[in-house]
Motif scaffolding. Structure first.
Motif, PDB file in Angstrom:
ATOM      1  N   THR A  44       6.160   0.915  10.290  1.00 55.61           N
ATOM      2  CA  THR A  44       5.654   1.809   9.230  1.00 55.61           C
ATOM      3  C   THR A  44       4.565   2.722   9.770  1.00 55.61           C
ATOM      4  OG1 THR A  44       6.174   0.220   7.490  1.00 55.61           O
ATOM      5  CG2 THR A  44       4.516   1.882   6.978  1.00 55.61           C
ATOM      6  N   ASP A 101       4.408   6.790  10.052  1.00 51.81           N
ATOM      7  CA  ASP A 101       3.300   7.560   9.457  1.00 51.81           C
ATOM      8  C   ASP A 101       2.671   8.497  10.489  1.00 51.81           C
ATOM      9  OD1 ASP A 101       3.575   6.407   6.957  1.00 51.81           O
ATOM     10  OD2 ASP A 101       2.073   4.855   7.311  1.00 51.81           O
ATOM     11  N   SER A 143      -5.729   0.157 -11.077  1.00 45.28           N
ATOM     12  CA  SER A 143      -4.698   0.736 -10.197  1.00 45.28           C
ATOM     13  C   SER A 143      -4.208   2.070 -10.717  1.00 45.28           C
ATOM     14  CB  SER A 143      -3.512  -0.227 -10.050  1.00 45.28           C
ATOM     15  OG  SER A 143      -2.876  -0.429 -11.306  1.00 45.28           O
ATOM     16  N   SER A 144      -4.315   2.280 -12.038  1.00 48.75           N
ATOM     17  CA  SER A 144      -3.841   3.537 -12.611  1.00 48.75           C
ATOM     18  C   SER A 144      -4.964   4.557 -12.756  1.00 48.75           C
ATOM     19  CB  SER A 144      -3.231   3.285 -14.005  1.00 48.75           C
ATOM     20  OG  SER A 144      -4.178   2.726 -14.874  1.00 48.75           O
ATOM     21  N   MET A 150       0.838  -1.191   0.000  1.00 49.88           N
ATOM     22  CA  MET A 150       0.000   0.000   0.000  1.00 49.88           C
ATOM     23  C   MET A 150       0.878   1.247   0.000  1.00 49.88           C
ATOM     24  SD  MET A 150      -2.995   1.082   2.731  1.00 49.88           S
ATOM     25  CE  MET A 150      -3.971  -0.379   2.406  1.00 49.88           C
ATOM     26  N   HIS A 151       0.547   2.214  -0.851  1.00 53.37           N
ATOM     27  CA  HIS A 151       1.326   3.441  -0.957  1.00 53.37           C
ATOM     28  C   HIS A 151       1.156   4.313   0.298  1.00 53.37           C
ATOM     29  CE1 HIS A 151       2.407   2.609  -5.041  1.00 53.37           C
ATOM     30  NE2 HIS A 151       1.145   2.568  -5.438  1.00 53.37           N
ATOM     31  N   GLU A 152       2.152   5.151   0.544  1.00 52.79           N
ATOM     32  CA  GLU A 152       2.138   6.022   1.716  1.00 52.79           C
ATOM     33  C   GLU A 152       0.903   6.928   1.727  1.00 52.79           C
ATOM     34  OE1 GLU A 152       4.603   9.825   2.370  1.00 52.79           O
ATOM     35  OE2 GLU A 152       5.788   8.258   3.361  1.00 52.79           O
ATOM     36  N   LYS A 153       0.568   7.499   0.563  1.00 54.92           N
ATOM     37  CA  LYS A 153      -0.580   8.411   0.489  1.00 54.92           C
ATOM     38  C   LYS A 153      -1.872   7.692   0.885  1.00 54.92           C
ATOM     39  CE  LYS A 153      -0.727  11.366  -2.906  1.00 54.92           C
ATOM     40  NZ  LYS A 153      -0.924  11.985  -4.246  1.00 54.92           N
ATOM     41  N   GLU A 154      -2.014   6.434   0.440  1.00 56.58           N
ATOM     42  CA  GLU A 154      -3.215   5.662   0.762  1.00 56.58           C
ATOM     43  C   GLU A 154      -3.250   5.323   2.252  1.00 56.58           C
ATOM     44  OE1 GLU A 154      -5.637   1.751  -0.923  1.00 56.58           O
ATOM     45  OE2 GLU A 154      -3.623   2.197  -1.661  1.00 56.58           O
ATOM     46  N   ARG A 155      -2.087   4.970   2.812  1.00 55.80           N
ATOM     47  CA  ARG A 155      -2.020   4.690   4.255  1.00 55.80           C
ATOM     48  C   ARG A 155      -2.427   5.924   5.054  1.00 55.80           C
ATOM     49  NH1 ARG A 155       3.070   2.772   3.283  1.00 55.80           N
ATOM     50  NH2 ARG A 155       3.974   4.409   4.598  1.00 55.80           N
ATOM     51  N   SER A 205      -0.037  -3.080   7.224  1.00 52.61           N
ATOM     52  CA  SER A 205       1.347  -2.594   7.229  1.00 52.61           C
ATOM     53  C   SER A 205       2.030  -3.008   8.530  1.00 52.61           C
ATOM     54  CB  SER A 205       1.373  -1.061   7.110  1.00 52.61           C
ATOM     55  OG  SER A 205       0.688  -0.632   5.956  1.00 52.61           O
TER      56      SER A 205
END
Length: 268
Positions: free
Chosen positions: A35, A39, A266-267, A1-6, A31
């Motif tokens: 991590t 965050d 996803s894109s 999972m990307h940082e922005k999503e977390r 996560s």
């Protein structure tokens, strides 16, 4: 999972209840504890939340405490290709004239698009499912009564004498937080109370879960495996989970998800 999503999930969680623990955020984001602590520290510096011992709290605590679990707006962005494929298979079980129950959730919400070509009698506790089907289909829609929980976009009633008891369905379609040897798992007691009433109103229970839900766990059991008629999931299902369902005499329907479908969602 990307940082922005977390970060989006973490901020949503702290808005939903007074204090969220590191362990809860680990479960919500899948996560590591390290991590999540990084965050929280980063968001604390940005003044988007307050770091507290063992977790985080909102800088503006909520006046109304919602249900446990990820909000609808966050959940609908996760594993979307798998959810669409699963929902398509679910609607293939429906025929014109069928009376069906669709429980609120982001996987079941994906049923609304293929259902646009059907003429079913649909009972739901989901505000977005009802709204979409009313605007874009010829299905007959019945809504449950109760309180609207904004974060999950569902309507729940704690009372026994609500309209739920007046609708009987051939099938009920529902998702869950997790699925394991003990059965279907959910995160909130109020959700379980309302969903158990709905389950009692259907001949067959069809569970829609993407393959990640076989690894998810919760402390609350919604219903045992033997109550489930069919499980629809994607082709990432672990062999051990498929064997568990087979031993429980549950029909398994696997929805294949192509690499192109995964990439497109996803894109997007």
């Amino acid at each position: 999972m990307h940082e922005k999503e977390r970060h989006r999930i973490i901020l949503s969680a702290v808005q939903d209840r007074p204090v969220v623990t590191v362990q809860e955020l680990v479960a919500l984001t899948d996560s590591s504890e390290a991590t999540i602590r990084r965050d929280i520290a980063q968001l604390h510096v940005q003044k988007k939340l307050r770091r507290v011992r063992g977790g985080a709290e909102s800088t503006h605590p909520p006046q109304f405490v919602g249900l446990a679990g990820r909000p609808f707006s966050v959940n609908e962005t996760i594993n979307i290709a798998q959810k669409r494929a699963i929902a398509q298979k679910a609607v293939e079980l429906c025929e014109d004239g069928d009376a069906i129950i669709i429980n609120g959730g982001t996987t079941t919400f994906q049923m609304v698009h293929p259902l646009a070509t059907k003429r079913c009698q649909v009972f739901t506790n989901s505000f977005p499912i009802a709204e979409h089907l009313l605007k874009n289909s010829k299905n007959t829609i019945m809504l449950s009564g109760g309180v609207i929980y904004r974060e999950q976009n569902i309507i729940l009633s704690p009372f026994d004498n609500d309209v739920t008891r007046n609708f009987y369905a051939k099938r009920m379609f529902m998702g869950a937080q997790g699925l394991g040897p003990l059965g279907l798992m959910e995160a909130d007691p109020l959700l379980i109370q309302a969903e158990q009433k709905l389950i009692g109103q259907a001949d067959e229970l069809v569970v829609l879960v993407d393959s990640s839900k076989f690894n998810a766990r919760s402390s609350l059991i919604l219903c045992p495996l033997e109550r489930i008629s069919t499980v629809i999931t994607d082709d990432g299902i672990p062999d051990s989970a498929a064997k568990m369902l087979e031993q429980a005499d549950i029909e398994l329907i696997v929805a294949p998800v192509s690499a192109a479908q995964r990439k497109a969602t996803s894109s997007g």
